[in-house]
Design a protein around this motif. Structure first.
Motif, PDB file in Angstrom:
ATOM      1  N   TYR A 111      78.169  24.742  91.531  1.00 51.87           N
ATOM      2  CA  TYR A 111      78.005  23.305  91.396  1.00 51.87           C
ATOM      3  C   TYR A 111      77.201  22.968  90.147  1.00 51.87           C
ATOM      4  N   GLU A 112      76.118  23.679  89.926  1.00 55.36           N
ATOM      5  CA  GLU A 112      75.271  23.411  88.766  1.00 55.36           C
ATOM      6  C   GLU A 112      76.026  23.650  87.466  1.00 55.36           C
ATOM      7  N   ILE A 113      76.807  24.723  87.425  1.00 58.30           N
ATOM      8  CA  ILE A 113      77.569  25.021  86.210  1.00 58.30           C
ATOM      9  C   ILE A 113      78.589  23.922  85.934  1.00 58.30           C
ATOM     10  N   ALA A 114      79.237  23.435  86.974  1.00 56.04           N
ATOM     11  CA  ALA A 114      80.193  22.336  86.789  1.00 56.04           C
ATOM     12  C   ALA A 114      79.496  21.091  86.262  1.00 56.04           C
ATOM     13  N   GLN A 115      78.294  20.815  86.753  1.00 50.86           N
ATOM     14  CA  GLN A 115      77.541  19.660  86.267  1.00 50.86           C
ATOM     15  C   GLN A 115      77.111  19.843  84.817  1.00 50.86           C
ATOM     16  N   MET A 116      76.750  21.062  84.439  1.00 53.87           N
ATOM     17  CA  MET A 116      76.376  21.312  83.049  1.00 53.87           C
ATOM     18  C   MET A 116      77.580  21.103  82.124  1.00 53.87           C
ATOM     19  N   ARG A 117      78.735  21.558  82.560  1.00 52.59           N
ATOM     20  CA  ARG A 117      79.944  21.336  81.751  1.00 52.59           C
ATOM     21  C   ARG A 117      80.207  19.837  81.584  1.00 52.59           C
ATOM     22  N   ALA A 118      80.061  19.091  82.674  1.00 50.86           N
ATOM     23  CA  ALA A 118      80.291  17.650  82.611  1.00 50.86           C
ATOM     24  C   ALA A 118      79.282  16.975  81.695  1.00 50.86           C
ATOM     25  N   ALA A 119      78.028  17.400  81.758  1.00 45.80           N
ATOM     26  CA  ALA A 119      76.991  16.813  80.907  1.00 45.80           C
ATOM     27  C   ALA A 119      77.290  17.069  79.433  1.00 45.80           C
ATOM     28  N   VAL A 120      77.716  18.274  79.112  1.00 41.20           N
ATOM     29  CA  VAL A 120      78.032  18.595  77.716  1.00 41.20           C
ATOM     30  C   VAL A 120      79.255  17.814  77.250  1.00 41.20           C
ATOM     31  N   ASP A 121      80.271  17.719  78.093  1.00 43.38           N
ATOM     32  CA  ASP A 121      81.473  16.969  77.705  1.00 43.38           C
ATOM     33  C   ASP A 121      81.144  15.502  77.442  1.00 43.38           C
ATOM     34  N   THR A 122      80.303  14.919  78.280  1.00 38.35           N
ATOM     35  CA  THR A 122      79.922  13.525  78.084  1.00 38.35           C
ATOM     36  C   THR A 122      79.078  13.368  76.824  1.00 38.35           C
ATOM     37  N   THR A 123      78.205  14.329  76.576  1.00 32.26           N
ATOM     38  CA  THR A 123      77.405  14.312  75.361  1.00 32.26           C
ATOM     39  C   THR A 123      78.286  14.391  74.121  1.00 32.26           C
ATOM     40  N   ALA A 124      79.339  15.197  74.188  1.00 30.90           N
ATOM     41  CA  ALA A 124      80.270  15.295  73.056  1.00 30.90           C
ATOM     42  C   ALA A 124      80.881  13.937  72.733  1.00 30.90           C
ATOM     43  N   ARG A 125      81.222  13.169  73.780  1.00 32.29           N
ATOM     44  CA  ARG A 125      81.765  11.827  73.538  1.00 32.29           C
ATOM     45  C   ARG A 125      80.713  10.929  72.900  1.00 32.29           C
ATOM     46  N   GLY A 126      79.453  11.124  73.296  1.00 32.07           N
ATOM     47  CA  GLY A 126      78.377  10.357  72.680  1.00 32.07           C
ATOM     48  C   GLY A 126      78.234  10.651  71.199  1.00 32.07           C
ATOM     49  N   PHE A 127      78.379  11.912  70.807  1.00 32.11           N
ATOM     50  CA  PHE A 127      78.319  12.255  69.382  1.00 32.11           C
ATOM     51  C   PHE A 127      79.522  11.686  68.631  1.00 32.11           C
ATOM     52  N   ASP A 128      80.695  11.711  69.266  1.00 32.26           N
ATOM     53  CA  ASP A 128      81.864  11.076  68.638  1.00 32.26           C
ATOM     54  C   ASP A 128      81.610   9.584  68.399  1.00 32.26           C
ATOM     55  N   ASP A 129      80.974   8.941  69.372  1.00 31.08           N
ATOM     56  CA  ASP A 129      80.649   7.518  69.217  1.00 31.08           C
ATOM     57  C   ASP A 129      79.757   7.294  68.000  1.00 31.08           C
ATOM     58  N   ILE A 130      78.757   8.151  67.832  1.00 32.93           N
ATOM     59  CA  ILE A 130      77.826   8.005  66.706  1.00 32.93           C
ATOM     60  C   ILE A 130      78.568   8.146  65.378  1.00 32.93           C
ATOM     61  N   VAL A 131      79.402   9.170  65.271  1.00 36.21           N
ATOM     62  CA  VAL A 131      80.145   9.383  64.027  1.00 36.21           C
ATOM     63  C   VAL A 131      81.050   8.184  63.735  1.00 36.21           C
ATOM     64  N   ALA A 132      81.686   7.654  64.776  1.00 35.51           N
ATOM     65  CA  ALA A 132      82.561   6.493  64.578  1.00 35.51           C
ATOM     66  C   ALA A 132      81.791   5.270  64.110  1.00 35.51           C
ATOM     67  N   GLU A 133      80.531   5.171  64.497  1.00 28.46           N
ATOM     68  CA  GLU A 133      79.712   4.006  64.158  1.00 28.46           C
ATOM     69  C   GLU A 133      78.870   4.206  62.903  1.00 28.46           C
ATOM     70  N   LEU A 134      79.045   5.311  62.189  1.00 27.97           N
ATOM     71  CA  LEU A 134      78.182   5.579  61.028  1.00 27.97           C
ATOM     72  C   LEU A 134      78.160   4.442  60.007  1.00 27.97           C
ATOM     73  N   PRO A 135      79.296   3.822  59.662  1.00 22.06           N
ATOM     74  CA  PRO A 135      79.202   2.715  58.695  1.00 22.06           C
ATOM     75  C   PRO A 135      78.277   1.596  59.169  1.00 22.06           C
ATOM     76  N   ARG A 136      78.385   1.198  60.428  1.00 18.91           N
ATOM     77  CA  ARG A 136      77.502   0.148  60.940  1.00 18.91           C
ATOM     78  C   ARG A 136      76.064   0.632  61.000  1.00 18.91           C
ATOM     79  N   ILE A 137      75.879   1.901  61.362  1.00 18.75           N
ATOM     80  CA  ILE A 137      74.533   2.468  61.435  1.00 18.75           C
ATOM     81  C   ILE A 137      73.864   2.423  60.068  1.00 18.75           C
ATOM     82  N   ILE A 138      74.622   2.767  59.034  1.00 16.27           N
ATOM     83  CA  ILE A 138      74.090   2.747  57.665  1.00 16.27           C
ATOM     84  C   ILE A 138      73.665   1.337  57.271  1.00 16.27           C
ATOM     85  N   ASP A 139      74.410   0.355  57.717  1.00 20.40           N
ATOM     86  CA  ASP A 139      74.117  -1.033  57.369  1.00 20.40           C
ATOM     87  C   ASP A 139      72.978  -1.633  58.181  1.00 20.40           C
TER      88      ASP A 139
END
Length: 473
Positions: free
Chosen positions: A202-230
């Protein structure tokens, strides 16, 4: 990485604080008191199905019981902690409590898990504050726990069915406060910390889910870089973008996000996040999503704000990746945990010596007694265990943690870095103000390590392509 957190189990307090004088609390008029308890529809009582983690939590409780025969054990969830005046921080149950009950983001403050010894082991009871009937004053008058204020609280029977553990009202625990409770804090804290070294399915499955969700968070940041710079305080914008993902798809962040641009990347725990994100600089982002189960990821990527690394930035970045890859290569079942750090530091020492930054050779710098000169540029460790705490298992014995052997089911980070402070006169000017860390979350299996965060771009070429794809989208 994150700011330090305590990992000790303390006795709960049962004292009621004195009532505070406040201008915000006004008396209720007679009409309100006469009518507030009437006119409510019946609330249906339902028995929830047992949650997925309940059998795993039961097995952990069995392990604790077997380790402490004849001892009365008390594991409190903890209470609200004051933020300012009459506002509190969001409640998070103590990690040991959550681990042993399976009660995580929805745990109720001031609950207590108690192991009462029997001839055959322990009777385990979860004490919690039962939800108040609408005829009670608590329902409308207590802003901390009243359901009029915070919404429905779980019923004893529902929690018992949900978690698969006997429940009782917390007042019954308070009434038994005069009983002798064997002081096992130090031993118990160590045991439950070491119990988390090897994760179950169960814990390993939760760790996988946490990492996958974190990956989407990093994708969000990269997508927003132009606005972040501004944005004048672009570091705050990074924090906010990641927070949206963490709260939307998880419980929140597992620790304060580090969004460190330019020379701020050289401060290991930069969480002020109040600076601009400037093209030409690197931005170091250390962030992890915590799931509703409270298991958290812990990932770091360092991005060129303009989309491409300068030659010196690329050299430093690829050296850090080389160190991370070397650490990953030595990680195998049976290898001592400290070998991960030693492999990474061997690369760091060799490279900074080649760059002429050390007053000694790499071999001399790596001497355990007289060396360490290279640590000026990477003062932190390379790895820590990861799970329900970002720095999990922190109270485990050294022989079980740093000097312990890697086993299947362990989850840990690999996170080397290089940091050249803006005012460090021991390095050439072109190095100053550059900080790089690459951090991945690793699951050890019987066949070797698995990089759970490998899908988040890691190499310099991959990172540049990641940013380019986002800007074309």
């Amino acid at each position: 990485m994150s700011t330090d957190q305590r990992d000790t189990i303390a006795e709960p307090t049962t004292e009621t604080p004195a009532a505070a004088t406040t201008n915000r609390k006004q008396p209720f008029p007679a009409g309100f008191l006469d009518t507030i308890s009437r006119g409510w529809a019946d609330r249906p009582e339902s028995t929830p199905p047992q949650r997925e983690q309940a059998p795993y939590a039961a097995a952990r409780r069995d392990a604790v019981s077997a380790a402490f025969p004849g001892k009365r054990l008390v594991i409190p969830a903890g209470s609200f902690k004051q933020r300012s005046n009459d506002t509190d921080y969001p409640f998070r149950a103590h990690s040991a409590f959550a681990h042993l009950t399976g009660w995580a983001a929805d745990a109720v403050p001031d609950s207590v898990l108690v192991f009462d010894p029997t001839d055959s082991g322990h009777d385990v009871t979860l004490y919690l504050r039962e939800r108040a009937d609408r005829t009670t004053a608590e329902f409308y008058a207590d802003a901390s726990i009243g359901e009029f204020w915070i919404g429905p609280r779980p019923a004893l029977a529902g929690v018992a069915a949900d978690l698969g553990v006997a429940t009782a009202h917390v007042d019954r625990f308070a009434a038994s406060d005069g009983d002798v409770v064997v002081d096992e804090d130090e031993d118990l804290t160590r045991f439950v910390s070491e119990l988390r070294l090897v994760k179950d399915e169960y814990e390993i499955a939760q760790m996988r889910a946490a990492v996958d969700t974190t990956a989407r968070g990093f994708d969000d940041i990269v997508a927003e870089l132009p606005r972040i710079i501004d944005t004048p305080r672009g570091e705050r914008a990074i924090e906010g973008v990641f927070h949206l993902r963490a709260r939307t798809d998880g419980n929140g962040e597992g620790y304060d996000t580090i969004a460190a641009s330019g020379p701020h990347a050289c401060y290991l725990h930069w969480t002020r996040n109040d600076g601009p994100v400037v093209p030409g600089d690197l931005v170091l982002i250390d962030a992890g999503v915590e799931m509703d189960s409270l298991y958290t990821a812990d990932v770091t990527r360092t991005l060129p704000v303009s989309g491409t690394f300068s030659p010196i930035q690329r050299t430093i970045y690829e050296t850090v990746r080389e160190a991370a890859d070397a650490a990953f290569a030595v990680a195998r079942p049976g290898v001592r945990f400290r070998a991960i750090h030693e492999a990474a530091m061997a690369v760091i020492a060799r490279r900074v010596a080649e760059w002429g930054l050390l007053p000694v050779t790499a071999e001399e710098a790596l001497d355990g007694d007289r060396g360490g000169q290279h640590r000026r540029y990477m003062v932190h460790g390379t790895s820590h265990h990861l799970g329900i705490d970002v720095h999990d298992c922190a109270q485990a014995r050294r022989e079980m943690y740093y000097d312990g052997e890697l086993e299947p089911g362990m989850v840990f980070t690999i996170e080397p870095g290089l940091y050249f402070q803006i005012d460090d006169l021991t390095v050439p000017e072109e190095y100053r103000g550059i900080g790089v860390r690459i951090e991945d979350d690793i699951l050890m299996t019987a066949d070797g390590p698995v990089n759970l965060s490998a899908d988040i771009p890691r190499t310099a070429d991959e990172v540049e392509a990641w940013i380019a794809r986002s800007r074309r989208a």
